[in-house]
Design a protein around this motif. Structure first.
Motif, PDB file in Angstrom:
ATOM      1  N   LEU A  11       0.838  -1.200   0.000  1.00 14.12           N
ATOM      2  CA  LEU A  11       0.000   0.000   0.000  1.00 14.12           C
ATOM      3  C   LEU A  11       0.866   1.240   0.000  1.00 14.12           C
ATOM      4  O   LEU A  11       1.934   1.267   0.625  1.00 14.12           O
ATOM      5  N   ASN A  12       0.389   2.270  -0.664  1.00 11.80           N
ATOM      6  CA  ASN A  12       1.058   3.558  -0.603  1.00 11.80           C
ATOM      7  C   ASN A  12       0.787   4.201   0.750  1.00 11.80           C
ATOM      8  O   ASN A  12      -0.249   3.976   1.372  1.00 11.80           O
ATOM      9  N   LEU A  13       1.731   5.001   1.191  1.00  8.64           N
ATOM     10  CA  LEU A  13       1.555   5.834   2.371  1.00  8.64           C
ATOM     11  C   LEU A  13       1.349   7.261   1.891  1.00  8.64           C
ATOM     12  O   LEU A  13       1.928   7.673   0.882  1.00  8.64           O
ATOM     13  N   VAL A  14       0.532   8.011   2.602  1.00  6.46           N
ATOM     14  CA  VAL A  14       0.262   9.401   2.243  1.00  6.46           C
ATOM     15  C   VAL A  14       0.590  10.274   3.446  1.00  6.46           C
ATOM     16  O   VAL A  14       0.077  10.051   4.548  1.00  6.46           O
ATOM     17  N   GLN A  15       1.488  11.240   3.226  1.00  9.27           N
ATOM     18  CA  GLN A  15       1.865  12.163   4.288  1.00  9.27           C
ATOM     19  C   GLN A  15       1.748  13.580   3.759  1.00  9.27           C
ATOM     20  O   GLN A  15       2.328  13.912   2.729  1.00  9.27           O
ATOM     21  N   HIS A  16       0.966  14.393   4.459  1.00 10.13           N
ATOM     22  CA  HIS A  16       0.727  15.783   4.066  1.00 10.13           C
ATOM     23  C   HIS A  16       0.239  15.873   2.621  1.00 10.13           C
ATOM     24  O   HIS A  16       0.658  16.741   1.856  1.00 10.13           O
ATOM     25  N   GLY A  17      -0.640  14.940   2.232  1.00 12.26           N
ATOM     26  CA  GLY A  17      -1.235  14.961   0.903  1.00 12.26           C
ATOM     27  C   GLY A  17      -0.366  14.414  -0.207  1.00 12.26           C
ATOM     28  O   GLY A  17      -0.764  14.413  -1.362  1.00 12.26           O
ATOM     29  N   LYS A  18       0.828  13.930   0.125  1.00 11.42           N
ATOM     30  CA  LYS A  18       1.736  13.406  -0.902  1.00 11.42           C
ATOM     31  C   LYS A  18       2.000  11.927  -0.662  1.00 11.42           C
ATOM     32  O   LYS A  18       2.210  11.484   0.475  1.00 11.42           O
ATOM     33  N   VAL A  19       2.011  11.174  -1.760  1.00 14.95           N
ATOM     34  CA  VAL A  19       2.304   9.749  -1.686  1.00 14.95           C
ATOM     35  C   VAL A  19       3.789   9.572  -1.403  1.00 14.95           C
ATOM     36  O   VAL A  19       4.635  10.180  -2.052  1.00 14.95           O
ATOM     37  N   THR A  20       4.097   8.763  -0.381  1.00 17.77           N
ATOM     38  CA  THR A  20       5.491   8.512  -0.015  1.00 17.77           C
ATOM     39  C   THR A  20       5.801   7.037  -0.252  1.00 17.77           C
ATOM     40  O   THR A  20       5.159   6.396  -1.063  1.00 17.77           O
ATOM     41  N   SER A  21       6.744   6.504   0.477  1.00 14.49           N
ATOM     42  CA  SER A  21       7.185   5.119   0.279  1.00 14.49           C
ATOM     43  C   SER A  21       6.055   4.119   0.535  1.00 14.49           C
ATOM     44  O   SER A  21       5.175   4.373   1.343  1.00 14.49           O
ATOM     45  N   PRO A  22       6.111   2.987  -0.149  1.00 18.06           N
ATOM     46  CA  PRO A  22       5.065   1.972   0.035  1.00 18.06           C
ATOM     47  C   PRO A  22       5.270   1.183   1.329  1.00 18.06           C
ATOM     48  O   PRO A  22       6.358   1.166   1.908  1.00 18.06           O
ATOM     49  N   LEU A  23       4.214   0.544   1.752  1.00 19.23           N
ATOM     50  CA  LEU A  23       4.194  -0.268   2.959  1.00 19.23           C
ATOM     51  C   LEU A  23       3.825  -1.695   2.558  1.00 19.23           C
ATOM     52  O   LEU A  23       2.853  -1.907   1.845  1.00 19.23           O
ATOM     53  N   LEU A  24       4.613  -2.650   2.983  1.00 20.34           N
ATOM     54  CA  LEU A  24       4.311  -4.055   2.735  1.00 20.34           C
ATOM     55  C   LEU A  24       3.602  -4.603   3.968  1.00 20.34           C
ATOM     56  O   LEU A  24       4.116  -4.512   5.079  1.00 20.34           O
ATOM     57  N   ILE A  25       2.412  -5.146   3.765  1.00 24.64           N
ATOM     58  CA  ILE A  25       1.638  -5.728   4.857  1.00 24.64           C
ATOM     59  C   ILE A  25       1.439  -7.208   4.575  1.00 24.64           C
ATOM     60  O   ILE A  25       1.012  -7.588   3.489  1.00 24.64           O
TER      61      ILE A  25
END
Length: 159
Positions: A11-25
């Motif tokens: 999944l993508n991570l979103v910080q302050h409205g911007k897509v950042t590094s992905p997260l593996l779950i």
């Protein structure tokens, strides 16, 4: 013998409205014991073993939201929330996505990635709870009418 059901999603991570590094779950169920192994490529590496998958999901969200980070998945959308029955039947993996115009619901996996036009509807869990409560209050009459219609259709089909 241990029986495990394991699924992996990125999944993508979103910080302050911007897509950042992905997260593996990686989420699993082992002999009826729910647990989720969550890895964020060095950003966060943690195992959650709480009551069900939704509890694990909320714990992950709390950790990320403390750093103003949102997960780009169905479980973080304003119009997605589990019912008690969906949590029980799916070990917390399934919630309902409500179409706000028709009030129709569709079951969705909380970890399902969202599409581009859904990013605007991402919320923190606290915002989601407030939104859900307000939405239910504002649409109470519509829900009652919808349920009356369903009951009438059910009665008519049983004749």
């Amino acid at each position: 013998m241990d029986h495990a059901l394991e699924n992996t999603v990125t999944l993508n991570l979103v910080q302050h409205g911007k897509v950042t590094s992905p997260l593996l779950i990686v989420y699993s169920n082992l002999n009826g014991q729910d647990f989720a192994q969550l890895d964020v490529h060095g950003f966060l590496s943690k195992n959650y073993q709480l009551g069900d998958h939704f509890d694990n999901f909320l714990a992950l969200r709390a950790d990320l939201e403390a750093q103003e980070i949102l997960l780009a998945c169905k479980g973080c959308l304003k119009n997605v929330f589990p019912s008690g029955m969906s949590r029980s039947m799916s070990f917390g993996l399934t919630a309902y996505e409500t179409d706000e115009a028709t009030l129709e619901t569709e079951p969705v996996c909380i970890y399902r990635p969202i599409v581009q036009n859904e990013y605007k509807d991402l919320m923190t869990y606290e915002q989601q709870v407030i939104y859900r409560k307000k939405f239910l209050e504002e649409n109470k009459a519509r829900f009652i009418e919808r349920n009356k219609l369903y009951e009438a259709q059910k009665t008519a089909s049983q004749r």
